[in-house]
Write a protein that holds these residues in place. Structure first.
Motif, PDB file in Angstrom:
ATOM      1  N   ASN A 127     -22.718 -21.134 -30.959  1.00 13.97           N
ATOM      2  CA  ASN A 127     -23.118 -21.693 -32.371  1.00 13.97           C
ATOM      3  C   ASN A 127     -24.324 -21.731 -32.261  1.00 13.97           C
ATOM      4  O   ASN A 127     -24.497 -22.467 -31.692  1.00 13.97           O
ATOM      5  CB  ASN A 127     -21.974 -22.621 -33.089  1.00 13.97           C
ATOM      6  N   PRO A 128     -25.043 -21.226 -33.043  1.00 16.08           N
ATOM      7  CA  PRO A 128     -27.019 -21.310 -33.236  1.00 16.08           C
ATOM      8  C   PRO A 128     -26.407 -23.351 -33.414  1.00 16.08           C
ATOM      9  O   PRO A 128     -25.359 -23.533 -34.807  1.00 16.08           O
ATOM     10  CB  PRO A 128     -26.742 -20.781 -33.967  1.00 16.08           C
TER      11      PRO A 128
ATOM     12  N   TYR B  82     -28.261 -23.102 -27.677  1.00 15.09           N
ATOM     13  CA  TYR B  82     -28.323 -21.650 -29.232  1.00 15.09           C
ATOM     14  C   TYR B  82     -29.403 -23.228 -29.304  1.00 15.09           C
ATOM     15  O   TYR B  82     -28.402 -23.963 -30.474  1.00 15.09           O
ATOM     16  CB  TYR B  82     -27.503 -21.166 -28.975  1.00 15.09           C
TER      17      TYR B  82
ATOM     18  N   SER C 115     -28.558 -20.626 -37.621  1.00 14.08           N
ATOM     19  CA  SER C 115     -27.386 -18.829 -38.528  1.00 14.08           C
ATOM     20  C   SER C 115     -27.923 -18.507 -36.721  1.00 14.08           C
ATOM     21  O   SER C 115     -29.108 -18.234 -36.377  1.00 14.08           O
ATOM     22  CB  SER C 115     -27.694 -18.473 -39.441  1.00 14.08           C
ATOM     23  N   TRP C 116     -27.162 -16.829 -37.188  1.00 16.57           N
ATOM     24  CA  TRP C 116     -27.915 -15.870 -36.312  1.00 16.57           C
ATOM     25  C   TRP C 116     -28.577 -15.133 -37.082  1.00 16.57           C
ATOM     26  O   TRP C 116     -29.035 -14.404 -36.101  1.00 16.57           O
ATOM     27  CB  TRP C 116     -26.764 -14.623 -35.946  1.00 16.57           C
TER      28      TRP C 116
ATOM     29  N   PHE D 221     -32.003 -17.473 -34.939  1.00 19.59           N
ATOM     30  CA  PHE D 221     -31.081 -17.973 -33.315  1.00 19.59           C
ATOM     31  C   PHE D 221     -32.026 -17.907 -32.546  1.00 19.59           C
ATOM     32  O   PHE D 221     -32.760 -16.901 -32.449  1.00 19.59           O
ATOM     33  CB  PHE D 221     -30.009 -16.794 -33.233  1.00 19.59           C
TER      34      PHE D 221
ATOM     35  N   LEU E  29     -15.409 -12.133 -35.892  1.00 25.38           N
ATOM     36  CA  LEU E  29     -17.267 -12.030 -36.359  1.00 25.38           C
ATOM     37  C   LEU E  29     -17.292 -10.147 -35.531  1.00 25.38           C
ATOM     38  O   LEU E  29     -17.791 -10.367 -36.888  1.00 25.38           O
ATOM     39  CB  LEU E  29     -18.085 -12.856 -34.845  1.00 25.38           C
TER      40      LEU E  29
ATOM     41  N   VAL F  19     -29.090 -11.050 -30.966  1.00 22.76           N
ATOM     42  CA  VAL F  19     -29.247 -11.511 -30.597  1.00 22.76           C
ATOM     43  C   VAL F  19     -28.227 -11.692 -29.162  1.00 22.76           C
ATOM     44  O   VAL F  19     -28.671 -12.583 -28.972  1.00 22.76           O
ATOM     45  CB  VAL F  19     -27.490 -11.896 -31.358  1.00 22.76           C
ATOM     46  N   CYS F  20     -27.259 -10.340 -28.519  1.00 25.24           N
ATOM     47  CA  CYS F  20     -27.539 -10.031 -27.367  1.00 25.24           C
ATOM     48  C   CYS F  20     -28.469 -10.110 -26.561  1.00 25.24           C
ATOM     49  O   CYS F  20     -28.469 -10.839 -25.078  1.00 25.24           O
ATOM     50  CB  CYS F  20     -26.353  -8.883 -26.897  1.00 25.24           C
TER      51      CYS F  20
ATOM     52  N   GLN G 172     -29.450 -14.249 -26.089  1.00 22.15           N
ATOM     53  CA  GLN G 172     -28.321 -14.577 -25.216  1.00 22.15           C
ATOM     54  C   GLN G 172     -29.069 -14.024 -23.543  1.00 22.15           C
ATOM     55  O   GLN G 172     -28.983 -14.836 -22.306  1.00 22.15           O
ATOM     56  CB  GLN G 172     -26.656 -14.058 -25.380  1.00 22.15           C
TER      57      GLN G 172
END
Lengths: 443, 139, 570
Positions: free
Chosen positions: C243-244, C282, C286-287, C290, C335, C364-365, C368
């Motif tokens: 989670n962010p 993270y 939120s995303w 992020f 999600l 997001v990926c 990551q």
């Protein structure tokens, strides 16, 4: 002095009870008493030490009678026929230990054949649903310790899993369920007023084959559209649906157990698929799990073993030998039988002669048929070759997987009849013999 | 008064079948436990079937003689049940809807009185189907 | 027994202090020796790189949730071809599966990459026999498994009552019963909460009913681990994974290790190992906002020698997430709406499985992906930072060579960034584009064998010092003349010139040539029996478990080539 053996596993149903107590004679050959089992378990242990156990492989003669042969001859015959066949099928395994199932995997990879287990006619539709929709489940101890709402849908444990309700779901007093049955609500959904329905708080006598509509109705309620339901769905009144849905929404921990009522009816996997979706929906408002009531004490076994061996739990096509394929409907036993695609059949740890629809039996019987099983049953009495083996839990141990995929280590309580082999040894010998024949160029 | 009616057949487990199966499928107990059809009492009346008499069950894929009873686990009108096993599988259609699982539950059958027909043994039915039946054998 | 002499290779072995010198490796009777006779088989490793066999400190390769993942994902096997793992049969058995390989493929594929040991990341004690069955069917690799303790009812009670000795005795008993290796903690307290549909998202959230906090659980287990002096430290997947903003919870978790010292006899220095650190680093709320928290987290890790970590690198593949963090998996399904499996396990733990696609075209990926690499590139001591993909959660283990390529080549990193649709957003939310550090072979050796071996307390067995097991990887890489094309680096690490296990050549030119027996490592604690704990165990089994006590411990015949790492506690 008779000996008492405790913590014995029972080789019948998917409850895989491991608290059986067996008293054996001083010489270790006879079972004198069996405690903590249900009526079916009693029979298994009694039958296991019967003096009528078959001790040698038997080969059918041209006149239809059976003649005893040695294990070596039987292994050689089986190995040669496996190599000769284009699409041999080995099927069964509900009553085989995992070690035997792993050996079968090795044998059929060498032979280049089809490998399938009883799930194909039983919870196969559940697998199909799981492939698409996942599987939110738990172990039986979670039900025992936490569950306050139990649903049996298309399942009749009073008859198929006799100790299920007392060991796991309704009667036991667990950590958070100290009041046992008194604080549990039991809902049974079944077209018949079964003996299980008899102990339930609610029996929804559903119109047979219309489970999908009822699942759909429950989902509508969970999603907030309960008012839009028609007055009656699948034979159940709207008020009843709303009442039962309310119970499910307010559960602290609920579990839906389901069986052949869903997997054998029209819709097959779609019935399970929507049951899983309902379970997932319920997790928005409560804690819910779902569990397939696996029929045999180790029918979960081949699914588990072959998944780690090949990546697929059943309907395995190993004919290419260097990779596996699965396509239920195409590579499933009964479908292949009906299309007469199988040119050799090995029935192991099951009785296809009694439990396949008879047209499928007739098709398979056009080709060589081997039965590997300790008992006289329909499959042995029509086989070309019947090879007796040990009974897991009675005269051989091994690992089995309970219906919730918990591994249970079984023990043996008596010695097998003189000379009788266990599945693992037998199948490894068949595999070894095939490798020998291949190396010699006799494949 | 007898009428012809199509019933919806299901085939499921029974504890009597389980016990008998472990005694042996060629046993008397298995014969007694599994060659039974459980029907709704009203249906039996309409079809002119007396309790505990034999009936002729026919499906799209086979037929069998079994004994008709009401049974403790009651069926609603239109529903009937033969315990899973040799007799049930004489009539279970092998169609799987491409899933591998035959139509063990939910298939149409006709059930007609056949009080003078004899029940066949498991061996006769199965060996008979594949040309291996040699006549009465010891159970 | 057989003698082997590997000549002229460039040896990278941090354990014995070899930093790429040309040296010979002598092997006798399956162990690294001083010298061998003239009768020894000679392998000429001129122009090649030599390392000890790879040691994977955290991977999900054997057990019930791994297998449920296999079972529920037939699509992971369909379509032949190298991408889907359809390798033409090399060893005794066929190889199947991409993100969750069959056990046979697992052994062969790791061996082809030069690995000889894997640590199964999580074993639910009740299902230990299943893990050992899969070990039996995994060729070549030595294996160990860590039972999970962070949601265990016995531990909750002992820790709450401050009964350190009892907790330690129970842990020792459980390691013996399951033939397990060390203490794994996953989402402490949170998976028990999930059995009621809830979670613990910070270290101070109390567990429903048991009224103990994750902080207390973790501290209690670290204390017990050091009371016993186990070869490995507590190995943790902390609260609030994925989670962010969770980098704060991660630092909170890491701080629980402060002030506790270790006195073990295995050379281990760390007191806490935080696994797949990428998922725990993270920043943002939120995303949408992020961003990478790798710098903040690595600042702490770099300054605290009592911590080791593995990176959990995202590989930008379609893969399968699976973890004992049950509530996280439900959250992930909500999600991405891909099929969700869940298994809650009585008295002990839970698990969840959800397939996941790390799409390079999703912002997001991309972030990551950057975070995992940043963690490694920020690291000051690479003995304490190990390469993993949390297989299969962030990607399949067959991508380790790709991770190595990214760490060794900025050009390779830039090429991957260039393929991303939202490259500029990824760059803005991370630090990777500005990092020009490129790791060398010695660094890689620290991150993929020496560091994990030391952290596991197995440095004596899995290095190239005299007396160690003769597990050796020979890579087609000239240490003095590395290829400029980073793809060649990945190719070299994917497929060894030789892999040697206990002195037996098992892989030659990327092909399996032998499958000798392998070990199951477990930790055997010799300590006096604790009557109170035995009483508590009997009671819980009688009342709450659904398996009998006498059937719980794995029978000896179901453990294969057990190799006990022994220690004594007074």
């Amino acid at each position: 002095m008779p000996k008492i053996i405790e913590n014995v596993g029972c080789p019948y149903c998917g409850c895989s009870c491991d608290d059986v107590r067996v008293t054996v004679s001083d010489d270790g050959k006879e079972i004198l008493e069996v405690e903590n089992v249900c009526a079916i378990g009693t029979e298994i242990f009694k039958h296991g030490c019967s003096k009528d156990r078959i001790k040698l492989p038997r080969m059918r003669q041209p006149d239809g009678s059976m003649k005893d042969i040695s294990y070596e001859e039987a292994i050689d015959w089986t190995a040669r026929h496996l190599l000769k066949a284009k699409k041999p099928l080995m099927y069964g395994f509900g009553s085989t230990n995992c070690e035997g199932q792993a050996a079968a995997a090795r044998a059929m990879e060498i032979a280049g054949g089809m490998l399938d287990n009883c799930a194909t006619i039983c919870h196969g539709p559940s697998f199909l649903a799981i492939f698409d929709n996942g599987y939110p489940t738990c172990t039986l101890g979670e039900v025992k310790n936490r569950a306050d709402v139990i649903v049996y849908w298309g399942s009749n444990p009073a008859h198929a899993h006799p100790r299920h309700m007392s060991r796991y779901s309704i009667f036991p007093r667990g950590f958070f369920t100290g009041k046992g049955q008194k604080k549990r609500t039991v809902i049974v959904i079944d077209p018949r007023y079964t003996d299980t329905a008899n102990v339930a708080d609610y029996h929804l006598q559903i119109k047979q084959g219309h489970d999908y509509e009822l699942f759909n109705a429950f989902r509508m309620v969970i999603h907030g559209y309960g008012n839009d339901l028609p007055d009656e769905i699948a034979g159940i009144k709207k008020e009843t649906i709303l009442e039962v849905a309310e119970i499910m929404k307010n559960a602290r921990f609920g579990t839906t157990f389901f069986g052949m009522g869903l997997t054998h009816s029209d819709g097959r996997n779609h019935n399970i698929d929507i049951a899983i979706s309902l379970t997932r929906d319920l997790n928005k408002v409560a804690k819910w799990t779902i569990m397939a009531m696996r029929g045999h004490y180790n029918i979960a076994g081949p699914g588990v073993v072959w998944s780690w061996t090949f990546g697929f739990p059943y309907c395995l096509d190993l004919t290419k030998k260097d990779h596996a394929h699965m396509n239920p409907g195409e590579t499933s036993s009964v479908d292949m039988a009906m299309r007469d695609e199988v040119d050799m059949f090995i029935n192991i740890g099951t009785d296809a002669g009694a439990h396949f629809p008879i047209p499928a039996v007739k098709q398979l019987k056009k080709h060589p048929w081997v039965t590997i099983d300790p008992s006289i049953n329909m499959a042995s009495e029509i086989a070309d070759l019947h090879i007796p083996v040990c009974i897991c839990g009675v005269d051989v141990g091994g690992i089995v997987y309970r219906m919730d995929n918990v591994p249970i280590q079984f023990r043996k309580v008596i010695e097998p009849p003189e000379g009788v082999m266990d599945d693992e040894t037998l199948l490894n010998k068949v595999a070894d013999r095939m490798e020998e024949l291949i190396a010699k160029g006799e494949a | 008064m007898t009428t012809k009616k199509t019933l919806n057949m299901i085939t499921q487990r029974a504890i009597e079948e389980g016990i008998a199966m472990e005694i042996g499928k060629t046993s008397r107990e298995y014969f007694d436990a599994c060659n039974i059809i459980e029907m709704n009492a009203q249906d039996m009346k309409e079809l002119g079937i007396m309790k505990n008499t034999n009936v002729h069950v026919k499906s799209e894929s086979g037929e069998v003689i079994v004994k008709a009873v009401v049974g403790r686990q009651t069926c609603y009108p239109g529903l009937c049940h033969i315990r899973q096993g040799v007799w049930a599988n004489q009539v279970v259609p092998p169609r799987t809807q491409s899933t591998g699982a035959p139509q063990y539950s939910g298939f149409p059958v006709t059930v007609e009185p056949a009080p003078d027909e004899k029940l066949k043994s498991a061996l006769e039915l199965v060996q008979g189907a594949v040309g291996l039946w040699k006549g009465e054998q010891h159970a | 027994m057989a003698e082997l002499l590997i000549k002229n290779g460039y040896v990278f072995d941090p354990i014995s202090g070899m930093k790429g010198d040309k040296a010979d490796i002598a092997i006798k009777d399956g162990k690294i020796a001083d010298k061998v006779s003239s009768k020894a088989q000679v392998i000429d490793a001129s122009g090649k790189t030599i390392m000890a066999g790879g040691v994977d400190i955290h991977t999900h390769v054997a057990g019930p949730k791994v297998n449920l993942g296999r079972e529920m994902r037939p699509e992971d096997k369909f379509f032949r071809g190298e991408y889907r793992g359809g390798i033409v049969k090399q060893g005794r058995r066929m190889e199947m599966g991409f993100s969750i390989p069959s056990t046979w493929k697992t052994g062969y594929a790791y061996a082809r990459m030069g690995y000889t040991f894997t640590n199964e990341a999580a074993m639910p004690p009740l299902m230990a026999p299943h893990v050992h069955e899969e070990f039996r069917d995994t060729p070549i690799l030595d294996q160990a498994a860590m039972p999970v303790f962070g949601n265990n009812w016995f531990c909750f009670e002992y820790i709450k009552n401050k009964e350190l000795e009892n907790n330690a005795a129970y842990i020792a008993w459980l390691l013996k019963a399951t033939k397990g290796f060390g203490i794994k903690v996953v989402n402490p307290g949170g998976t028990e909460a999930w059995a009621w549909g809830e979670n613990c998202t910070s270290i101070h959230d109390p567990v429903p009913y048991f009224d103990i906090t994750p902080a207390e659980i973790v501290k209690g287990l670290i204390e017990a681990n050091e009371y016993l002096g186990l070869p490995h430290s507590v190995h943790i997947h902390g609260n609030n994974l994925g989670n962010p903003g969770n980098y704060k919870d991660t630092i909170d978790t890491l701080k629980l290790s402060e002030g506790i010292k270790t006195k073990n006899k295995f050379g281990r220095e760390q007191v806490l190992h935080n696994t797949h650190l990428q998922f725990h680093s993270y920043k943002g709320t939120s995303w949408a906002d992020f961003e990478s928290g790798a710098k903040e987290v690595m600042d702490y890790v770099n300054n605290n020698k009592q911590i080791t970590v593995d990176i959990g690198q995202v590989t930008l593949d379609e893969t399968t997430t699976m973890t004992a963090d049950g509530p996280f998996e439900y959250h992930l399904n909500q999600l991405n709406h891909i099929k969700w499996a869940n298994v809650d396990i009585e008295l002990e733990t839970g698990s969840g499985i959800v397939p996941y696609i790390y799409d390079k075209n999703i912002k997001v990926c991309g972030i990551q992906w950057a975070i995992g690499l940043e963690i490694a590139l920020y690291a000051k001591d690479l003995m304490r930072v190990h390469i993993t993909t949390d297989h299969p959660n962030a990607g399949p283990f067959t991508r380790y060579p790709r991770v190595i390529k990214w760490l060794m080549s900025q050009k390779a990193r830039e090429e991957t960034l260039d393929t991303m649709k939202w490259k500029s957003k990824v760059i803005a939310a991370s630090n990777i584009a500005s990092m020009d550090r490129e790791l060398g072979l010695y660094d890689i050796a620290m991150m993929t064998r020496a560091g994990p071996a030391k952290a596991l307390g197995l440095a004596d067995i899995y290095g190239l010092a005299k007396g160690a097991d003769a597990n050796v990887a020979i890579y087609d890489l000239d240490a003095n003349n590395l290829p400029s094309d980073p793809e060649l680096i990945e190719a070299a690490f994917l497929s060894t010139a030789y892999t040697i296990k206990e002195g037996v050549v098992v892989v030659k030119d990327g092909t399996i040539v032998a499958e000798p027996p392998k070990y199951t490592l477990w930790t055997k604690v010799n300590m006096p029996e604790n009557a109170q704990v035995m009483h508590d165990i009997k009671e819980k089994f009688a009342r709450n478990y659904t398996v009998n006590l006498e059937n719980y411990a794995v029978f000896d015949e179901h453990v294969h080539n057990a190799r006990a790492i022994e220690l004594d506690v007074a």
